[in-house]
Design a protein around this motif. Structure first.
Motif, PDB file in Angstrom:
ATOM      1  N   GLU A 201     -25.705  -1.146 -35.985  1.00 50.40           N
ATOM      2  CA  GLU A 201     -24.956  -2.541 -36.197  1.00 50.40           C
ATOM      3  C   GLU A 201     -24.363  -2.759 -37.585  1.00 50.40           C
ATOM      4  OE1 GLU A 201     -26.972  -7.180 -37.830  1.00 50.40           O
ATOM      5  OE2 GLU A 201     -28.414  -5.342 -37.220  1.00 50.40           O
ATOM      6  N   GLU A 202     -24.969  -1.505 -38.887  1.00 47.27           N
ATOM      7  CA  GLU A 202     -24.050  -1.200 -39.770  1.00 47.27           C
ATOM      8  C   GLU A 202     -22.513  -0.885 -39.378  1.00 47.27           C
ATOM      9  OE1 GLU A 202     -26.476  -0.404 -43.529  1.00 47.27           O
ATOM     10  OE2 GLU A 202     -26.118   2.252 -42.758  1.00 47.27           O
ATOM     11  N   PRO A 300     -20.503  -5.487 -23.941  1.00 51.25           N
ATOM     12  CA  PRO A 300     -21.179  -3.818 -24.414  1.00 51.25           C
ATOM     13  C   PRO A 300     -21.120  -3.875 -25.748  1.00 51.25           C
ATOM     14  CG  PRO A 300     -20.079  -2.962 -22.726  1.00 51.25           C
ATOM     15  CD  PRO A 300     -19.315  -4.147 -23.523  1.00 51.25           C
ATOM     16  N   SER A 301     -22.592  -3.086 -26.506  1.00 49.73           N
ATOM     17  CA  SER A 301     -22.994  -3.189 -28.309  1.00 49.73           C
ATOM     18  C   SER A 301     -22.243  -1.408 -28.599  1.00 49.73           C
ATOM     19  CB  SER A 301     -24.482  -3.322 -28.056  1.00 49.73           C
ATOM     20  OG  SER A 301     -25.599  -2.498 -27.695  1.00 49.73           O
ATOM     21  N   LEU A 302     -22.554  -1.705 -30.099  1.00 51.09           N
ATOM     22  CA  LEU A 302     -23.004  -0.208 -30.265  1.00 51.09           C
ATOM     23  C   LEU A 302     -23.241   0.653 -30.188  1.00 51.09           C
ATOM     24  CD1 LEU A 302     -19.757   1.182 -31.435  1.00 51.09           C
ATOM     25  CD2 LEU A 302     -21.450   1.046 -33.684  1.00 51.09           C
ATOM     26  N   ASP A 303     -23.948  -0.585 -29.695  1.00 51.96           N
ATOM     27  CA  ASP A 303     -25.482   0.416 -29.248  1.00 51.96           C
ATOM     28  C   ASP A 303     -25.929   0.933 -27.728  1.00 51.96           C
ATOM     29  OD1 ASP A 303     -28.228   1.194 -28.702  1.00 51.96           O
ATOM     30  OD2 ASP A 303     -29.998  -0.901 -28.860  1.00 51.96           O
ATOM     31  N   ASP A 304     -25.132   0.216 -26.896  1.00 54.28           N
ATOM     32  CA  ASP A 304     -24.994   0.912 -25.782  1.00 54.28           C
ATOM     33  C   ASP A 304     -24.314   2.008 -25.024  1.00 54.28           C
ATOM     34  OD1 ASP A 304     -26.409  -1.423 -23.959  1.00 54.28           O
ATOM     35  OD2 ASP A 304     -24.718  -2.402 -24.635  1.00 54.28           O
ATOM     36  N   ALA A 305     -23.336   1.598 -25.795  1.00 49.97           N
ATOM     37  CA  ALA A 305     -22.204   2.526 -26.188  1.00 49.97           C
ATOM     38  C   ALA A 305     -22.522   4.111 -26.821  1.00 49.97           C
ATOM     39  CB  ALA A 305     -20.780   2.338 -27.248  1.00 49.97           C
TER      40      ALA A 305
END
Length: 321
Positions: A201-202, A300-305
């Motif tokens: 998130e950051e 997609p989130s950066l988490d997914d990436a």
């Protein structure tokens, strides 16, 4: 007018030999324009802190070359240090001194006169929301206040480049967002920031450019949006009241839609690679006792990436100092 490059590195690296093999930073090439935020993202042991220590001249790379603020980190280390600041993972301020005393001390160490150091300290305490605590000993500060004071100390003489190593580790959500606002204001004033973080998130909130590191090497890089686009199409999420309902739904949806997965115990996720996917999911649920209590669709989130591109590398050994 040409764009100034504040940080540039070509194939830099530093290895440490351990019983499990070589760890550290194996190969990193970066380029950050002035007035932008570059994030190094990765799990413990990925090489993030080694990169920061090398680029800030605290250690010597084994290989490669780099320039920071227009100067070579190996042959012009003193010139580099005069133009940068570093906020490490541990607070550099003195617990026994007050906020004002800490900043005046740092100012004096940077060559400022006493009156100028006190004036600059007062200005920074006000800017960082610490003016009401100026006479309090730092040992009584919260984690967020201490971190803000750490960053304020780095700004006594405004750096061209600021290195921030995992700036919000251990902070509550409110304190994290306060610090994000401070870092954004520094970028607006022209400072280039290189930050390392484990928080997806950051990186998403702050960075213009993200480099994903895993086991000391670059896995992928680009803007947060570009990294997300590498993962795939938007994702539909269907949340159910119980895990049993989610299992029933997954089985029913899986018979008509490919690639449905359980994201957590109560959430079924499906790639929205066709316009009728949502309708097909809801149609499949008519024959089972499972109605979603929430339906959403998003990119997609950066988490997914991160998980897709790194293979969820969370078992890397810690870097050595």
């Amino acid at each position: 007018m040409p764009v100034m490059v504040a940080i540039e590195a070509e194939h830099v690296g530093k290895s440490y030999r351990t019983e499990g093999g070589d760890v550290g930073l194996h190969d990193l090439s970066v380029q950050a324009e002035a007035g932008t935020v570059l994030a190094l993202l990765g799990p413990n042991g990925a090489g993030k802190s080694t990169a920061v220590r090398g680029l800030s001249t605290l250690l010597s790379f084994d290989r490669g070359r780099a320039r920071v603020a227009g100067h070579d980190i190996r042959t012009q280390a003193r010139e580099v240090r005069e133009r940068i600041a570093l906020v490490g993972q541990s607070a550099a301020v003195d617990d026994q001194l007050t906020a004002t005393q800490n900043l005046v001390l740092f100012g004096r160490l940077r060559g400022m006169g006493r009156a100028d150091a006190r004036a600059r300290a007062s200005q920074l305490l006000d800017q960082f929301g610490l003016s009401e605590a100026d006479a309090r000993a730092v040992r009584g500060f919260s984690g967020g206040m201490r971190r803000r004071l750490d960053v304020a100390a780095s700004m006594l003489v405004r750096p061209e480049v600021l290195f921030v190593d995992e700036p919000t580790t251990g902070l509550d959500p409110m304190a994290r967002r306060d610090l994000w606002q401070i870092l954004r204001s520094m970028v607006r004033e022209g400072t280039t920031i290189l930050l390392t973080t484990q928080y997806l998130e950051e990186a998403d909130a702050l960075a213009d450019h993200v480099i994903l590191l895993g086991h000391g090497e670059v896995i992928a890089e680009g803007s947060p949006d570009r990294l997300k686009s590498m993962v795939g199409p938007p994702v539909i999420q269907l949340v159910f009241e119980t895990g049993a309902q989610a299992d029933l739904a997954l089985s029913a949806i899986g018979r008509t839609v490919k690639g449905a997965v359980l994201r957590d115990l109560r959430t079924v996720a499906v790639d929205a690679n066709h316009t009728d996917v949502l309708a097909r999911c809801l149609e499949a649920l008519r024959d089972v006792s499972a109605s979603p209590i929430e339906v959403s669709m998003g990119k997609p989130s950066l988490d997914d990436a991160f998980m897709r591109l790194t293979g969820h590398q969370t078992d890397a050994p810690e870097e050595e100092a």
